[in-house]
Write an enzyme that holds these catalytic residues in place. Structure first.
Site: not given
Length: 240
Positions: A147, A151
């Site tokens: 993740y 990002k």
């Protein structure tokens, strides 16, 4: 400062819940015409100034159709908020499956690529783009390494496009929330308690409404000198 979006067209992906829904509510209150998309469009509240549509951001054709429908209804885009994303499973990087890795990349990064490529040609001069990153896009995130990687990629795209689109005067920024009380955080189950950290000076999770209010200002016409920035709303975590 009074922020007025009357007559402006605002597109938001991932608008059915959590941050997306809170942002849609706030832009609606400020008078915007809304193009709202999600994999579950039936869960999006509507009004006369709202177009809701099914959109899978991993499918470039689906994204183009969504943007076209919005432009056909309301005219060129003034604001695009690229919010659709997933967090993936919590756990050690070495236990992460290739399927989970590819899913995170396809939604959080390739999905953003698809959205930006469809949105930019349909934006007015001096349009505004807000990409949803995360505190995990600014720092590491043990247990959410994949993740965090996606990002960080969001910030790379944001900063690069801020300069590529300068001739059109299109401003591109990113919002980087920390742990926010939304269904995405609830989905962590018992792991949610791990995210209470003494580094958070506010001593609590953020709220969706706090993130939505920040989005309103970041994408407003009044905020005319900000571009290429990653704005952290993290209760002070990144200050240390």
């Amino acid at each position: 400062m009074q922020i007025d979006y009357s007559g402006q067209t605002v597109l938001i992906t991932g608008a059915a819940g959590g941050l997306g829904r809170a942002m849609a509510d706030r832009y609606r209150e400020m008078g915007a015409n809304l193009v709202l998309s999600d994999l579950n469009p039936d869960a999006i509240p509507t009004c006369s100034r709202t177009l809701t549509t099914l959109c899978d951001v991993t499918d470039a054709g689906s994204v183009r159709a969504m943007v076209k429908a919005g432009v056909d209804r309301f005219g060129p885009l003034d604001v695009a908020v690229n919010n659709a994303g997933i967090s993936g499973p919590f756990g050690k990087f070495m236990d992460l499956s290739a399927a989970d890795w590819n899913s995170l990349l396809s939604i959080n990064l390739t999905g953003l690529f698809n959205c930006l490529q469809a949105e930019v040609p349909q934006m007015r001069e001096a349009g505004r783009i807000l990409n949803l990153s995360s505190l995990a896009g600014v720092a590491g995130a043990p247990g959410l390494a994949a993740y965090a990687a996606t990002k960080h990629g969001v910030l790379g795209l944001t900063r690069s496009l801020a300069h590529e689109l300068r001739k059109q005067q299109i401003r591109v920024n990113a919002l980087c929330p920390s742990f926010t009380d939304t269904p995405m955080l609830d989905a962590m189950g018992p792991e949610k308690s791990r995210f209470h950290t003494p580094l958070n000076a506010m001593g609590r999770f953020g709220t969706a409404n706090e993130m939505a209010d920040a989005a309103l200002w970041i994408t407003s016409r009044e905020n005319s000198f900000m571009t290429g920035q990653a704005i952290s709303l993290d209760g002070g975590i990144s200050a240390l």
